[in-house]
Design an enzyme around this catalytic site. Structure first.
Site, PDB file in Angstrom:
ATOM      1  N   GLU A  41      35.224  42.189 -39.792  1.00 64.13           N
ATOM      2  CA  GLU A  41      36.609  43.143 -39.865  1.00 64.13           C
ATOM      3  C   GLU A  41      37.662  42.115 -40.679  1.00 64.13           C
ATOM      4  OE1 GLU A  41      37.964  45.347 -36.711  1.00 64.13           O
ATOM      5  OE2 GLU A  41      35.836  46.334 -36.375  1.00 64.13           O
TER       6      GLU A  41
HETATM    7  C1  LIG Z   1      27.569  39.973 -37.469  1.00 68.78           C
HETATM    8  C2  LIG Z   1      28.117  40.487 -38.541  1.00 68.78           C
HETATM    9  C3  LIG Z   1      28.283  42.030 -38.512  1.00 68.78           C
HETATM   10  C4  LIG Z   1      28.543  42.854 -39.444  1.00 68.78           C
HETATM   11  N1  LIG Z   1      29.013  43.871 -39.556  1.00 68.78           N
HETATM   12  C5  LIG Z   1      29.227  44.653 -40.422  1.00 68.78           C
HETATM   13  C6  LIG Z   1      29.170  46.208 -40.852  1.00 68.78           C
HETATM   14  O1  LIG Z   1      28.891  46.638 -39.799  1.00 68.78           O
HETATM   15  N2  LIG Z   1      29.423  46.797 -42.154  1.00 68.78           N
HETATM   16  C7  LIG Z   1      29.919  45.882 -43.062  1.00 68.78           C
HETATM   17  O2  LIG Z   1      30.223  46.429 -44.025  1.00 68.78           O
HETATM   18  N3  LIG Z   1      29.893  44.580 -42.815  1.00 68.78           N
HETATM   19  C8  LIG Z   1      30.051  43.985 -41.888  1.00 68.78           C
HETATM   20  N4  LIG Z   1      29.951  42.602 -41.848  1.00 68.78           N
HETATM   21  C9  LIG Z   1      30.436  41.787 -42.969  1.00 68.78           C
HETATM   22  C10 LIG Z   1      31.643  41.337 -42.649  1.00 68.78           C
HETATM   23  O3  LIG Z   1      32.885  42.101 -42.754  1.00 68.78           O
HETATM   24  C11 LIG Z   1      31.795  39.899 -43.706  1.00 68.78           C
HETATM   25  O4  LIG Z   1      30.859  39.002 -43.349  1.00 68.78           O
HETATM   26  C12 LIG Z   1      33.011  39.547 -43.971  1.00 68.78           C
HETATM   27  O5  LIG Z   1      33.935  40.537 -44.752  1.00 68.78           O
HETATM   28  C13 LIG Z   1      33.118  38.113 -44.691  1.00 68.78           C
HETATM   29  O6  LIG Z   1      32.372  38.353 -45.883  1.00 68.78           O
HETATM   30  P1  LIG Z   1      31.421  37.044 -46.260  1.00 68.78           P
HETATM   31  O7  LIG Z   1      30.543  36.902 -44.790  1.00 68.78           O
HETATM   32  O8  LIG Z   1      30.460  37.470 -47.139  1.00 68.78           O
HETATM   33  O9  LIG Z   1      32.322  35.787 -46.175  1.00 68.78           O
HETATM   34  P2  LIG Z   1      33.041  35.189 -47.532  1.00 68.78           P
HETATM   35  O10 LIG Z   1      33.566  36.646 -48.140  1.00 68.78           O
HETATM   36  O11 LIG Z   1      32.033  34.629 -48.540  1.00 68.78           O
HETATM   37  O12 LIG Z   1      34.125  34.221 -47.117  1.00 68.78           O
HETATM   38  C14 LIG Z   1      33.693  33.019 -46.713  1.00 68.78           C
HETATM   39  C15 LIG Z   1      35.054  32.265 -46.257  1.00 68.78           C
HETATM   40  O13 LIG Z   1      36.194  32.603 -47.283  1.00 68.78           O
HETATM   41  C16 LIG Z   1      37.410  32.834 -46.855  1.00 68.78           C
HETATM   42  N5  LIG Z   1      37.957  33.692 -47.883  1.00 68.78           N
HETATM   43  C17 LIG Z   1      37.680  34.504 -48.903  1.00 68.78           C
HETATM   44  N6  LIG Z   1      38.286  34.805 -49.531  1.00 68.78           N
HETATM   45  C18 LIG Z   1      39.576  34.120 -49.384  1.00 68.78           C
HETATM   46  C19 LIG Z   1      40.655  34.409 -49.710  1.00 68.78           C
HETATM   47  N7  LIG Z   1      41.197  35.059 -50.734  1.00 68.78           N
HETATM   48  N8  LIG Z   1      41.646  33.536 -48.961  1.00 68.78           N
HETATM   49  C20 LIG Z   1      41.539  32.842 -47.850  1.00 68.78           C
HETATM   50  N9  LIG Z   1      40.129  32.665 -47.455  1.00 68.78           N
HETATM   51  C21 LIG Z   1      39.368  33.503 -48.074  1.00 68.78           C
HETATM   52  C22 LIG Z   1      37.018  33.850 -45.763  1.00 68.78           C
HETATM   53  O14 LIG Z   1      38.082  33.997 -44.789  1.00 68.78           O
HETATM   54  C23 LIG Z   1      35.760  33.015 -45.028  1.00 68.78           C
HETATM   55  O15 LIG Z   1      36.182  32.318 -43.912  1.00 68.78           O
HETATM   56  C24 LIG Z   1      29.359  41.917 -40.607  1.00 68.78           C
HETATM   57  C25 LIG Z   1      29.237  40.525 -40.571  1.00 68.78           C
HETATM   58  C26 LIG Z   1      28.814  39.865 -39.503  1.00 68.78           C
HETATM   59  C27 LIG Z   1      28.674  38.435 -39.655  1.00 68.78           C
END
Ligand SMILES: Cc1cc2nc3c(=O)[nH]c(=O)nc-3n(C[C@H](O)[C@H](O)[C@H](O)COP(=O)(O)OP(=O)(O)OC[C@H]3O[C@@H](n4cnc5c(N)ncnc54)[C@H](O)[C@@H]3O)c2cc1C
Length: 839
Positions: A505
């Site tokens: 989220e």
């Molecule tokens: C257990 C679990 C359940 C989930 N359930 C769902 C679901 O039901 N439906 C769904 O659609 N998604 C779901 N997600 C996805 C979740 O919303 C994403 O994992 C999340 O949005 C982060 O994306 P990412 O993991 O690709 O990380 P990335 O986007 O690759 O980010 C990696 C890091 O970079 C940081 N970062 C990225 N951009 C910036 C910025 N501009 N400034 C500062 N920091 C930044 C982030 O904070 C993070 O620390 C789930 C994820 C997990 C792990």
């Protein structure tokens, strides 16, 4: 009196009058009149060179000119509007929608620099309805009784069938669904209470139940669905016959979710044997909670209409639709394995899946509104589920750590008596108090119709971060007991689950760096959004009128914040009016002070950095931290009020407020140290810290008082951890720890008698049991007393014990790469040299 002294006194008097007018936010006209009279008096009776008086009159002339609205608009505002329009960063629709989502609540007051406390204090204390309380005491307790975390996380990698059946039958997935569709229609407060209780038992169960009650198909349907869609899906979702999931995240689009590459193309096709206009979907999603078992997939994709079948546009943008998962072309069912917390989560793909247009949530007219829907719902939703789970986990960690550190002896004393352990315990309890206060008070605001976007980001970030700190501290004070996984470990899985809450989220780094202040600066600021809207109004005359009004109100507000910040810093905020008296009044006063300092720093940051501030994430993050600290401290004060101001809890309230306000001070200091415009930083430092950084973090003595409150069976301990599942039964570690704590307390006079006898040399045996035997023999303890101490020792050792396994029980495959114990040493060495995968 010398002329110089008189001159200085006059100057001070004029400065004091100006400061008072600004501090009290007196309007432009009245201020001009009062300053005019002051200048006349100074000119007639004051001393000083004529040139000095002329300068003051010239400045006053400028002030008078500002009172002539037409002159001001044409000569000052119009050129400024031109510049403002040229530098105003162009916002995409997505950004505009995110900025305008939700409502402004107490966060707006904190941004005002002069919070009106009555808006918070007037809110009645939250209360669960009888029905909600009965659900907590009945089906929720029953569910907690059925949850065996080790079985779920290790043996089955899923919840057992009877648990799933109980969840569905009792409509745990339908807490947000109205009764007319068969749901429970609970308040946010009740949803948080149910989830917190479950989270104290099993993170897998809490995550599984949290998702359908958060942002997902039911919430989207309730807010944007057509009546036909609601009637079609909501009864099934309420009864648990339909299992929902919501798929937004894609391999190339995580945090930047608006960049999803998944597509829907409007075209003709065959559906149910008929030729219709529909959408051909292609997607590749991952990380989707409940996807492996979902029957209804909420899907976010970009909608294209190349043949203009539903309108003039080629591209509609992000759209949300509901898709049954049994259609041709859908791949679903595989699972991810989220840090040993095996709730149902997995990827899904769709290849040329054809669905009717009315699959779009809200019907075809809602095409392209998916992003708006998501940010609007997230605006409130993030304040409930994840904070509640963090609250439940933290309460359980507090309850367990308080008892465990009291019953666990090292160096012949309970480890809670060591100051180092005490520091961690005070943090555990204090942080749990903060996140409980934030969750319950913000839920109360949601239940009164608020959708506070910025507080919900604050809650998501800080409750999960505080939960992480509590989990870390709880692990530390438990030592190896927290590390050895097995049925007896009640901490390890919660600890492992922490990064999940941090990531979902809206990942935390992004939430802190971009959202809390970035959104707050525009949304909660009393003028910024209004100025932006006024400046972009195509009707120039109206635009100029509105811009002029907001700009000058904004300037008055900034001057007032500078005066308030300076005056309150000089006086340690002792003279600012607050709604309470007594020891807590000082915290209200310091929030007033930091509110003015923060509002001033925010304005100067925006003025000097402009659009660059968006890229200066460290500065924006620090401003967000100051804002969050004030918000959380206000929640703590309100929560204490709501609980009837129990005197015994004061150390927790003081620890929480001190910690937060100290953080506010330090983050403001960090902002100024790193502020790129050094002159502005110097000015801000004079106005914010004219006496330096004087606020202190909680003292060690305060921490020690908190340790006593949670390591003894006190009312404060019960209040702080209220809402956990603590029925005394085998398999409920929280209840068993509490029983051991109570027994330890009850038998402490006997324990003391034994210790005294050892010290006096009456008992010389080594080891606890041997000493009890010897004390009985020596007549120090009666037979009954000795039995009680032996029973207590056994009770404690049961809780301190950890699990061990046969090696074959631990892998998923029976063949082990480790050398067998009975083999010859030389062979063992040989085997070790071989890489494990070749063994
Ligand atoms: C257990 C679990 C359940 C989930 N359930 C769902 C679901 O039901 N439906 C769904 O659609 N998604 C779901 N997600 C996805 C979740 O919303 C994403 O994992 C999340 O949005 C982060 O994306 P990412 O993991 O690709 O990380 P990335 O986007 O690759 O980010 C990696 C890091 O970079 C940081 N970062 C990225 N951009 C910036 C910025 N501009 N400034 C500062 N920091 C930044 C982030 O904070 C993070 O620390 C789930 C994820 C997990 C792990």
């Amino acid at each position: 009196m010398s002329a110089l002294v008189l001159w200085v006194l006059w100057l001070l008097a004029i400065f004091a009058i100006g400061l008072t007018l600004a501090y009290r936010r007196v309007g432009l006209r009245t201020s001009t009149i009062i300053l005019g009279f002051t200048l006349i008096a100074y000119s007639l009776f004051g001393v000083g060179y004529w040139i000095w008086k002329a300068l003051l009159w010239a400045l006053f002339g400028g002030l008078v000119a500002l009172n002539f609205t037409r002159f001001r608009r044409e000569q000052i505002t119009a050129p400024l509007l031109k510049i403002y329009r040229s530098i105003l960063p162009s916002l995409s629709d997505t950004e505009t929608e995110a900025l305008e989502a939700g409502t402004v609540w107490w966060d707006g007051e904190l941004f005002s620099g002069c919070p009106d406390w009555s808006k918070l204090t007037a809110m009645p204390a939250p209360r669960l309805s009888d029905e909600e309380q009965a659900f907590l005491d009945g089906p929720t307790d029953d569910l907690c009784r059925m949850l065996d975390d080790w079985e779920i996380t290790h043996v089955l990698a899923d919840m057992p069938k009877e648990v799933w059946a109980h969840i569905k039958k009792n409509r745990f997935f339908a807490m947000i669904i109205p009764k007319q569709y068969g749901g429970l229609e609970f308040s946010n407060l009740a949803i948080a209470a149910v989830l917190a209780k479950i989270a104290g038992r099993s993170t897998v169960a809490a995550s599984t139940i949290g998702v359908p009650n958060s942002l997902g198909p039911a919430e989207l349907l309730l807010n944007y669905g057509t009546e036909a869609q609601k009637d079609k899906y909501l009864p099934g979702l309420a009864s648990g016959d339909e299992i929902p999931c919501f798929a937004l995240t894609a391999p190339r689009a995580g945090s930047d979710a608006s960049a999803i590459p998944d597509t829907g193309v409007v075209c003709k096709g065959t559906y149910g044997g008929k030729e219709i206009t529909g959408i051909r979907l292609n997607w590749d999603k991952r990380y989707i909670t409940l996807a492996p078992i979902a029957t209804v997939l909420g899907l976010a994709f970009k909608l294209y209409d190349p043949d203009h079948l539903i309108g003039d546009k080629d591209e509609h943008g992000i759209t949300a639709a509901l898709i049954p998962t049994d259609l041709d072309g859908i791949t679903i069912g595989r699972r991810h394995f989220a840090l040993n917390n095996p709730f149902q989560n997995g990827p899904t793909q769709g290849k040329d899946v054809f669905v009717p247009l009315d699959s779009i949530i809200g019907g075809p007219e809602r095409a392209g509104q998916g992003w708006k829907m998501l940010v609007e719902l997230l605006a409130a939703g993030r304040a409930v589920v994840l904070p509640a789970n963090a609250m439940g986990g933290s309460k359980a960690a507090t309850y367990a750590s308080g008892a465990y550190t009291r019953i666990r002896n090292q160096f012949n004393v309970p480890i809670s008596h060591f100051e180092g352990v005490g520091e961690a315990l005070a943090r555990i309890a204090g942080n749990t108090y903060i996140l409980t206060a934030a969750s319950t008070v913000t839920c109360m605001a949601l239940d009164r119709g608020e959708k506070p976007a910025v507080p919900s980001a604050i809650l998501k970030y800080h409750c999960t971060e505080l939960g992480r700190q509590v989990a870390n501290d709880a692990m530390d004070v438990h030592g190896g007991k927290g590390i050895m996984l097995g049925p007896r470990n009640y901490l390890g899985r919660t600890y492992q689950a922490v990064p999940i809450a941090i990531t979902v989220e809206g990942a935390n780094i992004l939430t802190r760096s971009l959202i809390i202040f970035g959104q707050g600066a525009i949304r909660c600021h009393p003028f910024v959004l209004k100025e932006m809207q006024a400046a972009t109004n195509p009707d120039y005359d109206q635009s100029l009128r509105d811009f002029d009004r907001y700009l000058f109100e904004h300037i008055g507000y900034a001057i007032s914040n500078a005066a308030r910040s300076f005056f309150m810093a000089l006086t340690h905020a002792k003279l600012t009016a607050v709604p309470v008296t007594g020891s807590l009044a000082r915290f209200y006063q310091h929030i007033n002070r930091y509110s003015a300092a923060f509002a001033l720093a925010a304005d100067v940051s925006m003025l000097t950095l402009g659009g660059e501030l968006k890229r200066k994430e460290s500065l924006s993050g620090r401003l967000g931290d100051v804002f969050s600290a004030m918000y959380l401290a206000s929640m703590v004060l309100k929560h204490y009020d709501n609980q009837g101001r129990p005197e015994a809890d004061l150390p927790l309230v003081e620890w929480a407020c001190r910690t937060l306000l100290y953080q506010a001070q330090e983050q403001l200091h960090g902002l100024l140290r790193n502020f790129p415009n050094r002159l502005a930083a110097l000015g801000l430092r004079i106005l914010i810290f004219p006496r330096g950084r004087t606020y202190s973090a909680p003292s060690d003595a305060l921490g020690n008082r908190i340790v006593k409150l949670i390591t003894y069976p006190t009312e404060t301990r019960d209040r702080l951890c209220a809402g956990l599942y603590t029925t005394k039964e085998p398999g409920n570690p929280l209840a068993l720890l509490q029983a051991a704590l109570e027994a330890t307390e009850e038998l402490s006079p006997l324990d003391q008698k034994l210790r005294d006898a050892v010290r006096a040399g009456l008992v010389t045996a080594d080891g606890p049991m041997a000493r009890i035997d010897a004390a009985e023999e020596a007549g120090v303890l009666t037979a009954e007393e000795a039995k009680q101490l032996r029973d207590l020792d056994r009770q404690v050792m049961e809780l301190i014990d950890v699990d061990d396994f046969d090696g074959s029980e631990l892998g998923t495959q029976t063949r082990s790469a480790a050398p067998a114990r009975k083999k010859h040493t030389a062979k063992k060495k040989k085997a070790k040299k071989k890489p494990a995968h070749k063994a």
